[in-house]
Design a protein around this motif. Structure first.
Motif, PDB file in Angstrom:
ATOM      1  N   ARG A 145      39.428   7.063 -25.605  1.00 38.61           N
ATOM      2  CA  ARG A 145      37.935   7.018 -25.383  1.00 38.61           C
ATOM      3  C   ARG A 145      36.940   7.979 -24.447  1.00 38.61           C
ATOM      4  O   ARG A 145      37.513   6.998 -23.095  1.00 38.61           O
ATOM      5  CB  ARG A 145      36.885   5.898 -25.688  1.00 38.61           C
ATOM      6  N   ARG A 200      36.205  -2.276 -33.451  1.00 36.74           N
ATOM      7  CA  ARG A 200      34.361  -2.452 -32.500  1.00 36.74           C
ATOM      8  C   ARG A 200      34.646  -2.809 -30.771  1.00 36.74           C
ATOM      9  O   ARG A 200      33.813  -2.208 -30.216  1.00 36.74           O
ATOM     10  CB  ARG A 200      33.515  -2.952 -33.471  1.00 36.74           C
ATOM     11  N   ASP A 204      34.159   0.697 -29.507  1.00 36.14           N
ATOM     12  CA  ASP A 204      32.542   0.402 -29.504  1.00 36.14           C
ATOM     13  C   ASP A 204      31.456  -0.286 -28.212  1.00 36.14           C
ATOM     14  O   ASP A 204      31.102   0.333 -27.759  1.00 36.14           O
ATOM     15  CB  ASP A 204      31.912   0.385 -30.117  1.00 36.14           C
ATOM     16  N   HIS A 207      30.612   1.156 -25.085  1.00 33.26           N
ATOM     17  CA  HIS A 207      30.274   2.494 -25.173  1.00 33.26           C
ATOM     18  C   HIS A 207      28.564   2.712 -26.070  1.00 33.26           C
ATOM     19  O   HIS A 207      28.520   1.928 -26.690  1.00 33.26           O
ATOM     20  CB  HIS A 207      31.193   3.708 -25.668  1.00 33.26           C
ATOM     21  N   GLU A 209      27.006   5.435 -27.513  1.00 34.12           N
ATOM     22  CA  GLU A 209      27.159   5.419 -28.871  1.00 34.12           C
ATOM     23  C   GLU A 209      28.593   4.682 -29.349  1.00 34.12           C
ATOM     24  O   GLU A 209      29.444   4.664 -28.996  1.00 34.12           O
ATOM     25  CB  GLU A 209      27.427   7.225 -28.806  1.00 34.12           C
ATOM     26  N   LYS A 210      27.679   4.004 -31.034  1.00 36.78           N
ATOM     27  CA  LYS A 210      29.081   3.302 -31.698  1.00 36.78           C
ATOM     28  C   LYS A 210      29.077   4.839 -32.511  1.00 36.78           C
ATOM     29  O   LYS A 210      28.019   5.161 -33.684  1.00 36.78           O
ATOM     30  CB  LYS A 210      28.290   1.843 -32.426  1.00 36.78           C
ATOM     31  N   LEU A 211      30.494   4.386 -32.745  1.00 33.08           N
ATOM     32  CA  LEU A 211      31.194   5.885 -33.089  1.00 33.08           C
ATOM     33  C   LEU A 211      31.473   4.579 -35.063  1.00 33.08           C
ATOM     34  O   LEU A 211      31.589   5.515 -35.876  1.00 33.08           O
ATOM     35  CB  LEU A 211      33.240   5.739 -33.265  1.00 33.08           C
TER      36      LEU A 211
END
Length: 226
Positions: A145, A200, A204, A207, A209-211
């Motif tokens: 990522r 998570r 995530d 970051h 922005e959570k995917l």
């Protein structure tokens, strides 16, 4: 197929051995963690069945030590501990599945077959799946990522991959359990929650922005919208 069982309840141990033998799965058994590693050096095993509360090295210690040198052989925990934290501890140590006592032998058999099938047929393609700044290399089984490699366990990788291949669609817990564990038992559903939490934290947490998202009452999905 050959299994080794770590279980200090001698009655249950004999019953499991008898059942697995009847299903053409050869099974050795030991009652403490020290004996486990002695026996492991003598034979090759296709799957490890581990109780947690056993003498010498407990099942979690055994699981952790196995994973230091063996990343692929399936590990199924068989234990009376049923709390989510106990399951999280086991999965963090590298366990692939978790079956709470008392259990039906038929369910034990199905879980073993599912793990062996996954182990024997790893999924490999030549594609790279890209979702925003997330890259999943399905050939090398690597995930990045924003260019940073993320270390995932095999089950975490499988979960991320099926969410990615859903292309934004919501997957129910039942659908996820059937694809990863190949079983329909409701006891697997809280295991999905555990693995979603693991993902998570790794995918995530660092970051903005959570995917990975939850659709309450339906399931989970990856946000693919640009």
């Amino acid at each position: 197929m050959k299994a080794i069982l770590l279980e200090d309840d001698l009655i249950l141990s004999k019953e499991v051995i008898s059942f697995l033998n009847s299903m053409e799965i050869e099974c050795d058994a030991v009652f403490d963690g020290e004996l486990f590693f002695r026996q492991q050096k003598l034979n090759h095993y296709d799957i490890y069945l581990l109780d947690i509360n056993v003498p010498k090295f407990n099942g979690l210690d055994v699981c952790k030590k196995i994973r230091e040198t063996d990343k692929n052989t399936p590990i199924l925990m068989l234990t009376a501990y049923r709390d989510i934290q106990d399951k999280m501890d086991a999965f963090n140590m590298g366990a692939d599945d978790y079956l709470v006592k008392p259990f039906h032998f038929d369910e034990l058999y199905v879980r073993i077959l599912a793990l062996l099938r996954r182990s024997a047929n790893p999924q490999e393609t030549n594609d790279t799946i890209i979702i925003k700044d997330l890259e999943i290399n399905t050939k090398d089984l690597k995930v990045k990522r924003n260019g940073v490699t993320i270390d995932l366990t095999p089950k975490e990788y499988q979960l991320l991959l099926i969410l990615a291949k859903a292309n934004g669609r919501t997957l129910s817990k039942h659908a996820i359990a059937e694809q990863i564990w190949d079983v329909h038992f409701d006891s697997n559903l809280n295991t999905i929650e555990v693995y979603i939490n693991f993902l998570r934290k790794k995918i995530d947490k660092e970051h903005p922005e959570k995917l990975i998202h939850t659709r309450p009452g339906f399931g989970y999905y990856l946000n693919t919208e640009k």
